[in-house]
Design a protein around this motif. Structure first.
Motif, PDB file in Angstrom:
ATOM      1  N   GLN A   1       0.152  -0.727  -7.872  1.00  0.00           N
ATOM      2  CA  GLN A   1      -0.623  -1.660  -7.061  1.00  0.00           C
ATOM      3  C   GLN A   1      -0.938  -2.904  -7.897  1.00  0.00           C
ATOM      4  O   GLN A   1      -0.977  -2.835  -9.129  1.00  0.00           O
ATOM      5  CB  GLN A   1      -1.916  -1.005  -6.587  1.00  0.00           C
ATOM      6  CG  GLN A   1      -1.714   0.252  -5.769  1.00  0.00           C
ATOM      7  CD  GLN A   1      -0.916   0.012  -4.499  1.00  0.00           C
ATOM      8  OE1 GLN A   1      -1.060  -1.017  -3.845  1.00  0.00           O
ATOM      9  NE2 GLN A   1      -0.047   0.953  -4.151  1.00  0.00           N
ATOM     10  N   PRO A   2      -1.184  -4.065  -7.250  1.00  0.00           N
ATOM     11  CA  PRO A   2      -1.449  -5.302  -8.004  1.00  0.00           C
ATOM     12  C   PRO A   2      -2.675  -5.217  -8.892  1.00  0.00           C
ATOM     13  O   PRO A   2      -2.777  -5.927  -9.889  1.00  0.00           O
ATOM     14  CB  PRO A   2      -1.618  -6.362  -6.910  1.00  0.00           C
ATOM     15  CG  PRO A   2      -1.882  -5.601  -5.649  1.00  0.00           C
ATOM     16  CD  PRO A   2      -1.151  -4.310  -5.799  1.00  0.00           C
ATOM     17  N   SER A   3      -3.594  -4.320  -8.559  1.00  0.00           N
ATOM     18  CA  SER A   3      -4.795  -4.177  -9.384  1.00  0.00           C
ATOM     19  C   SER A   3      -4.461  -3.693 -10.786  1.00  0.00           C
ATOM     20  O   SER A   3      -5.236  -3.882 -11.724  1.00  0.00           O
ATOM     21  CB  SER A   3      -5.776  -3.206  -8.715  1.00  0.00           C
ATOM     22  OG  SER A   3      -5.152  -1.949  -8.486  1.00  0.00           O
ATOM     23  N   SER A   4      -3.284  -3.055 -10.944  1.00  0.00           N
ATOM     24  CA  SER A   4      -2.895  -2.531 -12.250  1.00  0.00           C
ATOM     25  C   SER A   4      -2.777  -3.634 -13.291  1.00  0.00           C
ATOM     26  O   SER A   4      -3.128  -3.444 -14.463  1.00  0.00           O
ATOM     27  CB  SER A   4      -1.552  -1.794 -12.143  1.00  0.00           C
ATOM     28  OG  SER A   4      -1.595  -0.796 -11.157  1.00  0.00           O
TER      29      SER A   4
ATOM     30  N   SER B   1      -4.509 -14.479 -11.059  1.00  0.00           N
ATOM     31  CA  SER B   1      -4.160 -13.146 -10.571  1.00  0.00           C
ATOM     32  C   SER B   1      -2.653 -12.967 -10.723  1.00  0.00           C
ATOM     33  O   SER B   1      -1.925 -13.928 -10.997  1.00  0.00           O
ATOM     34  CB  SER B   1      -4.544 -13.025  -9.092  1.00  0.00           C
ATOM     35  OG  SER B   1      -3.701 -13.865  -8.310  1.00  0.00           O
ATOM     36  N   PRO B   2      -2.141 -11.740 -10.531  1.00  0.00           N
ATOM     37  CA  PRO B   2      -0.688 -11.559 -10.565  1.00  0.00           C
ATOM     38  C   PRO B   2       0.035 -12.484  -9.583  1.00  0.00           C
ATOM     39  O   PRO B   2       1.119 -12.982  -9.889  1.00  0.00           O
ATOM     40  CB  PRO B   2      -0.515 -10.082 -10.188  1.00  0.00           C
ATOM     41  CG  PRO B   2      -1.765  -9.431 -10.706  1.00  0.00           C
ATOM     42  CD  PRO B   2      -2.848 -10.445 -10.456  1.00  0.00           C
ATOM     43  N   HIS B   3      -0.565 -12.726  -8.420  1.00  0.00           N
ATOM     44  CA  HIS B   3       0.066 -13.615  -7.442  1.00  0.00           C
ATOM     45  C   HIS B   3       0.091 -15.056  -7.953  1.00  0.00           C
ATOM     46  O   HIS B   3       0.905 -15.872  -7.506  1.00  0.00           O
ATOM     47  CB  HIS B   3      -0.676 -13.550  -6.104  1.00  0.00           C
ATOM     48  CG  HIS B   3       0.091 -14.128  -4.957  1.00  0.00           C
ATOM     49  ND1 HIS B   3       1.288 -13.599  -4.516  1.00  0.00           N
ATOM     50  CD2 HIS B   3      -0.150 -15.205  -4.160  1.00  0.00           C
ATOM     51  CE1 HIS B   3       1.740 -14.312  -3.497  1.00  0.00           C
ATOM     52  NE2 HIS B   3       0.885 -15.290  -3.268  1.00  0.00           N
ATOM     53  N   GLY B   4      -0.793 -15.364  -8.911  1.00  0.00           N
ATOM     54  CA  GLY B   4      -0.809 -16.700  -9.494  1.00  0.00           C
ATOM     55  C   GLY B   4       0.472 -17.026 -10.230  1.00  0.00           C
ATOM     56  O   GLY B   4       0.799 -18.212 -10.434  1.00  0.00           O
TER      57      GLY B   4
ATOM     58  N   ARG C   1       0.822  -1.212   0.000  1.00  0.00           N
ATOM     59  CA  ARG C   1       0.000   0.000   0.000  1.00  0.00           C
ATOM     60  C   ARG C   1       0.859   1.266   0.000  1.00  0.00           C
ATOM     61  O   ARG C   1       0.583   2.241   0.693  1.00  0.00           O
ATOM     62  CB  ARG C   1      -0.966  -0.004   1.186  1.00  0.00           C
ATOM     63  CG  ARG C   1      -2.065  -1.045   1.057  1.00  0.00           C
ATOM     64  CD  ARG C   1      -3.045  -0.982   2.209  1.00  0.00           C
ATOM     65  NE  ARG C   1      -2.490  -1.500   3.425  1.00  0.00           N
ATOM     66  CZ  ARG C   1      -3.138  -1.585   4.579  1.00  0.00           C
ATOM     67  NH1 ARG C   1      -4.387  -1.188   4.654  1.00  0.00           N
ATOM     68  NH2 ARG C   1      -2.563  -2.063   5.658  1.00  0.00           N
ATOM     69  N   GLY C   2       1.952   1.216  -0.781  1.00  0.00           N
ATOM     70  CA  GLY C   2       2.785   2.394  -0.949  1.00  0.00           C
ATOM     71  C   GLY C   2       3.873   2.576   0.080  1.00  0.00           C
ATOM     72  O   GLY C   2       4.700   3.483  -0.041  1.00  0.00           O
ATOM     73  N   ILE C   3       3.926   1.722   1.094  1.00  0.00           N
ATOM     74  CA  ILE C   3       4.959   1.813   2.127  1.00  0.00           C
ATOM     75  C   ILE C   3       6.070   0.817   1.794  1.00  0.00           C
ATOM     76  O   ILE C   3       5.835  -0.392   1.754  1.00  0.00           O
ATOM     77  CB  ILE C   3       4.393   1.518   3.522  1.00  0.00           C
ATOM     78  CG1 ILE C   3       3.284   2.522   3.860  1.00  0.00           C
ATOM     79  CG2 ILE C   3       5.486   1.564   4.566  1.00  0.00           C
ATOM     80  CD1 ILE C   3       2.602   2.249   5.182  1.00  0.00           C
ATOM     81  N   VAL C   4       7.269   1.318   1.540  1.00  0.00           N
ATOM     82  CA  VAL C   4       8.398   0.454   1.195  1.00  0.00           C
ATOM     83  C   VAL C   4       9.122   0.022   2.466  1.00  0.00           C
ATOM     84  O   VAL C   4       9.450   0.848   3.320  1.00  0.00           O
ATOM     85  CB  VAL C   4       9.379   1.176   0.247  1.00  0.00           C
ATOM     86  CG1 VAL C   4      10.564   0.269  -0.080  1.00  0.00           C
ATOM     87  CG2 VAL C   4       8.664   1.604  -1.031  1.00  0.00           C
ATOM     88  N   ASP C   5       9.365  -1.269   2.577  1.00  0.00           N
ATOM     89  CA  ASP C   5      10.026  -1.827   3.757  1.00  0.00           C
ATOM     90  C   ASP C   5      10.768  -3.077   3.322  1.00  0.00           C
ATOM     91  O   ASP C   5      10.799  -3.417   2.132  1.00  0.00           O
ATOM     92  CB  ASP C   5       8.981  -2.148   4.839  1.00  0.00           C
ATOM     93  CG  ASP C   5       9.599  -2.169   6.240  1.00  0.00           C
ATOM     94  OD1 ASP C   5      10.835  -2.256   6.345  1.00  0.00           O
ATOM     95  OD2 ASP C   5       8.848  -2.105   7.223  1.00  0.00           O
TER      96      ASP C   5
END
Length: 378
Positions: free
Chosen positions: A277-280, A298-301, A223-227
């Motif tokens: 985001q993955p929705s892209s 899905s992309p995770h697939g 969600r935009g937070i890089v860690d």
């Protein structure tokens, strides 16, 4: 009459119907009831869950990833404290936890015709936070944990596999390269590195080492937070030639475009230069799957796909060194048994029972029949 609520310690109205022969007797019984209610509320210095949760979060913050901190804070502030925050910790019962879990399960998301029930996975995610919170707090207080034996919501098993076979993935990549070229490089990267979306979307060109022929994945975004990565580990994945070529073409296209965000160094930025985001990717990937005539994933697939295909060509330890899975159980969770594998297994069992047995034509397997003929010749 007024009395203290044993769960919250706050004044509440208590209605009791008692038989009394006179007003004096009724008054005496009322006083007795009030004393009983107040006695059951216990000492007023007990800790409320809302206060304990605040202290718990402060102690947990240093050890949590930024995205995890945000998730915990959201669940506690929006879904736990509003419902149980005023309760004394030692007054919370398993029934309270079950009731809250079931309330979550009854919630919906969206409005009007688009409204749908909240997913069991979301409910169980909130329940995990509540369980961890109560487990730590009750341990410190030396009291029983009311959530310890509360079961999670049953999650229906997916009816379809989440990844693709090799020939299916090949078709999808061909469609993307032809019809959706802007999505080809990122899809190929996801498919051939087995990394999570957050790691690939946060990838920078400086992490691609051509001299070593490898990509270093040491960070991710949620969600935009890089860690750091989900498991905290750094993963270095070799670059095969097809991926090297795709990334080089992708880089040339970026340089030709000369977008203002080019200096940020992201390999796969959004059209505005932010973290994608993955929705892209969901819609173009689904469209490519449909055109290719394969199950929509899905992309995770693509991570599931790599895990499944790696099992066929290497050991579990090597596969885990790439995917970043910590346990063998997680690697197994990402896998499925394909039709050809089952056909080969049945053929081998049949060959043991009847050496001349042959697998049905069109099964895609000749291992069983060949072995049967060899045994028969002996």
């Amino acid at each position: 009459m007024k009395a203290l609520d044993p769960k919250t310690g706050r004044t509440k109205d208590v209605i009791r119907i008692v038989e009394a022969k006179s007003a004096a007797e009724a008054s005496a019984k009322r006083d007795d009831l009030r004393r009983t209610e107040e006695a059951s509320s216990g000492a007023r210095t007990r800790e409320r869950l809302g206060d304990a949760a605040t202290s718990w979060m402060r102690s947990k913050l240093p050890a949590l990833r930024a995205s995890t901190r945000r998730t915990y804070a959201d669940v506690i502030d929006l879904h736990i404290v509003p419902r149980l925050g005023d309760y004394y910790v030692d007054a919370i019962t398993p029934d309270d936890v079950v009731e809250l879990r079931d309330e979550w399960s009854a919630q919906t998301v969206g409005e009007g015709e688009s409204a749908r029930p909240i997913s069991p996975t979301t409910v169980n995610g909130r329940l995990r936070v509540l369980r961890q919170l109560l487990a730590d707090i009750t341990h410190d207080l030396g009291i029983r944990d009311p959530a310890a034996r509360v079961p999670a919501v049953r999650v229906p098993k997916p009816k379809k596999r989440k990844g693709l076979e090799a020939h299916e993935l090949r078709k999808v990549l061909e469609v993307l390269r032809r019809d959706y070229p802007q999505w080809y490089a990122i899809t190929l990267t996801l498919a051939l590195t087995a990394q999570r979306w957050g790691a690939v979307a946060a990838l920078e060109w400086s992490q691609i080492n051509d001299a070593r022929g490898a990509i270093l994945f040491d960070r991710a975004h949620v969600r935009g937070i890089v860690d750091e990565q989900k498991t905290g580990a750094e993963v270095e994945v070799p670059i095969v030639e097809i991926l090297r070529t795709a990334l080089a073409e992708h880089r040339r296209a970026q340089l030709e475009e000369q977008a203002p965000w080019l200096g940020r160094g992201l390999v796969f930025p959004s059209t505005t230069g932010t973290l994608m985001q993955p929705s892209s990717l969901r819609k173009p990937l689904a469209a490519a799957c449909t055109k290719a005539g394969v199950p929509v994933i899905s992309p995770h697939g693509l991570r599931y796909t790599f895990n499944h295909l790696a099992k066929k060509v290497t050991t579990g330890d090597v596969a885990r060194s790439i995917t970043g899975h910590v346990t063998e159980e997680m690697t197994t969770h990402y896998d499925w048994i394909g039709d050809r594998e089952k056909q080969r297994a049945v053929a081998k069992v049949a060959a043991l029972v009847h050496p001349t047995s042959r697998v049905a034509r069109g099964s895609g397997s000749s291992g069983g029949s060949g072995r049967g003929r060899k045994n028969s010749a002996r």
